[in-house]
Design an enzyme around this catalytic site. Structure first.
Site, PDB file in Angstrom:
ATOM      1  N   GLY A 145       0.822  -1.197   0.000  1.00  0.00           N
ATOM      2  CA  GLY A 145       0.000   0.000   0.000  1.00  0.00           C
ATOM      3  C   GLY A 145       0.857   1.249   0.000  1.00  0.00           C
ATOM      4  N   ASP A 344     -10.805  11.802   8.371  1.00  0.00           N
ATOM      5  CA  ASP A 344     -10.370  11.406   7.028  1.00  0.00           C
ATOM      6  C   ASP A 344     -10.912  10.021   6.701  1.00  0.00           C
ATOM      7  OD1 ASP A 344      -9.120  11.611   4.588  1.00  0.00           O
ATOM      8  OD2 ASP A 344      -7.162  10.951   5.305  1.00  0.00           O
TER       9      ASP A 344
END
Length: 560
Positions: A145, A344
């Site tokens: 990632g 977020d």
């Protein structure tokens, strides 16, 4: 209780009047019913709602006083209308007092259930380990990632052997096959037991190379860190960090990521670094790089993929979709109760694995933009545009995105993350996120109207649709909290016939149902070696059960 209790109480009063003699003066009869004598001490009772506490007596005492005055006016002088008012009001307060007593017993039951299930701490599937405070302790594998401020690699170490192997590798997510069911089935069957950990390397461009400066600058990343994530001497460095004190730490929860180790080390040249992120490397690894020599490393459990990646290859069933929304709400509620706003929340920042039954288990990750300062809780003074509102601008709640800075202005994040869950729900049920869509079809959280929200899939459960609509209300005062929204789904999933007619049922019946649910959860959990997602959710529900929140949730279910 109601009518039967009222009649019996009236008969007792009538018997007393008869025994005293109807020919005695009314004043002498009324004296027998006066409140305030030594036989009955009037004290405020702590279980009364705050709106009743201006009475300096209990409701039972007030009811008896009004009833006695009604009898006094009935047997003596006074207008008939006044006599009726005193008797009716006194009888009504008697009923209220009994209802409050029922509520007190139901509340006590909820508190006992909550206390019992809170004792059962969440246990990670990773084997506890005592080492791992330096990068040399880990074997780094492939990159799994990459975001705007960090990169993540799969890792392993001899002292962290997983207890289960029902995970799949993120690098295997891409497939040339067209059948999503076949892709997901293949992913589930492939184990990543060889790499049970994930190491997140933060990109350090302007924080300096000292441990003190790094921890001060990146202290928000330490919010999900466990109590032994850092060595004691490193933990002391964070005391003088960005937050003024040690940043708030979120306790363990099945739907929130856990950081097992956090340490600073020299930036290594990891696989793919020169091609994937050359600009953030230090000059010793790339002469044109802008990074510093040291940075922060976080060690976590390795999850197979993000929610966004999973939804690209699979569409969960309707029940699984509801359970996934419920998990996100449970995670958000856990953060809110500890004064933390994620700010977020998006499908890229949610990780996913499968339980033993193949149900997706979700965890919230990436706390780099969170609000976790001790002095602010869930409210942030917004006196300048320089104040950071949070991460993803597209999924900012209306009250956050439309806030105008000025003296005394405060942004309340109490329901902002719950709003973001509402937007992610579209993705979970196979629809584009309406606040991500480009062009004229996309919605702006600052000015959208609720009637502009696209319809949800017709096959989506009715109560799940209700929750999404409620979460996306523009006015936060009309929007349910994450706890209430989660309760709506809990009640719809497991309430069944027991709560189908709750508009006529009492709170005691609600408490009885909770006791039955507690017994079911305990019996189901005693014979299982690995906890399923549904069992975890039921435990979360019972450990947070609150009578007022349940009543509010039931109101939304009944009236929308």
């Amino acid at each position: 209780m109601s009518v039967k209790h009222a009649i019996s109480r009236g008969l007792e009063l009538g018997r007393s009047v008869f025994q005293l003699g109807l020919l005695k003066p009314a004043a002498r009869i009324a004296a027998k019913f006066r409140v305030g004598q030594t036989a009955r001490t009037v004290q405020p009772q702590i279980f009364l709602p705050s709106r009743y506490r201006y009475y300096r007596m209990s409701l039972s005492g007030l009811a008896a006083q009004l009833q006695s005055r009604g009898f006094r006016r009935f047997l003596g002088a006074g207008f008939p209308r006044n006599r009726a008012v005193y008797l009716a009001f006194g009888l009504g307060l008697g009923l209220i007092e009994q209802q409050l007593e029922d509520d007190r017993r139901s509340t006590a039951t909820c508190q006992e259930i909550q206390a019992f299930f809170r004792k059962k701490k969440f246990q990670s599937t990773l084997k506890p380990f005592a080492s791992g405070y330096k990068l040399e302790d880990y074997v780094i594998g492939k990159q799994i990632g990459k975001g705007c401020n960090a990169v993540v690699y799969e890792a392993t170490t001899p002292f962290a052997v997983p207890r289960g192997s029902g995970k799949v590798s993120l690098v295997e997510l891409k497939s040339s096959g067209d059948d999503k069911k076949e892709v997901v089935g293949a992913l589930r069957s492939k184990s990543i037991a060889n790499y049970p950990l994930a190491v997140k390397m933060m990109w350090n461009i302007g924080a300096g190379s000292s441990s003190e400066a790094i921890l001060n600058s990146m202290s928000q990343e330490l919010v999900p860190a466990g109590p032994v994530a850092m060595k004691e001497e490193k933990a002391m460095i964070a005391l003088n960090g960005h937050f003024g004190r040690t940043p708030k730490r979120v306790s363990a929860h099945p739907n929130v990521i856990r950081v097992h180790r956090a340490f600073t080390a020299k930036v290594p040249l990891l696989p793919g670094a020169q091609d994937e992120y050359p600009d953030v490397l230090p000059a010793r690894l790339n002469p044109a790089g802008m990074g510093n020599n040291r940075t922060l490393f976080l060690v976590m459990k390795n999850y197979p993929f993000t929610l966004r990646q999973y939804l690209e290859v699979s569409l969960p069933s309707h029940k699984q979709g509801s359970l996934m929304i419920l998990q996100l709400l449970e995670g958000v509620d856990h953060l809110c109760k500890q004064g933390i706003a994620h700010r977020d929340l998006k499908s890229d920042n949610v990780l996913l694995e499968f339980d033993s039954g193949g149900c997706p288990r979700l965890v919230i990750t990436d706390f780099g933009s969170c609000l976790a300062e001790w002095d602010y809780a869930l409210q942030l003074p917004f006196n300048s545009r320089c104040v950071n509102r949070g991460g993803n601008a597209c999924l900012m709640a209306p009250e956050v995105a439309s806030a105008i800075p000025g003296p005394g202005v405060v942004i309340d994040y109490g329901k902002a993350d719950a709003w973001a869950v509402g937007t992610i729900s579209y993705e979970i049920f196979g629809q584009p996120n309406p606040f991500y869509s480009p062009g004229s079809e996309g919605l702006d959280s600052r000015k959208y109207q609720e009637k502009q929200l696209p319809p949800l899939p017709a096959g989506m459960p009715t109560n799940s649709q209700l929750v999404v609509r409620l979460l996306l209300r523009r006015n936060p005062n009309k929007r349910p909290s994450a706890r209430v929204a989660a309760n709506i789904l809990h009640l719809s999933l497991w309430g069944g016939r027991a709560l189908a007619n709750q508009d006529r049922a009492s709170k005691q019946q609600m408490a009885d149902w909770l006791l039955c649910q507690s017994a079911v959860v305990l019996l189901n959990g005693s014979g299982s070696g690995r906890t399923s997602v549904e069992a975890e959710l039921q435990r979360c529900f019972l450990s947070n059960v609150d009578l007022e929140d349940l009543t509010t949730a039931m109101g939304f279910l009944l009236f929308g």
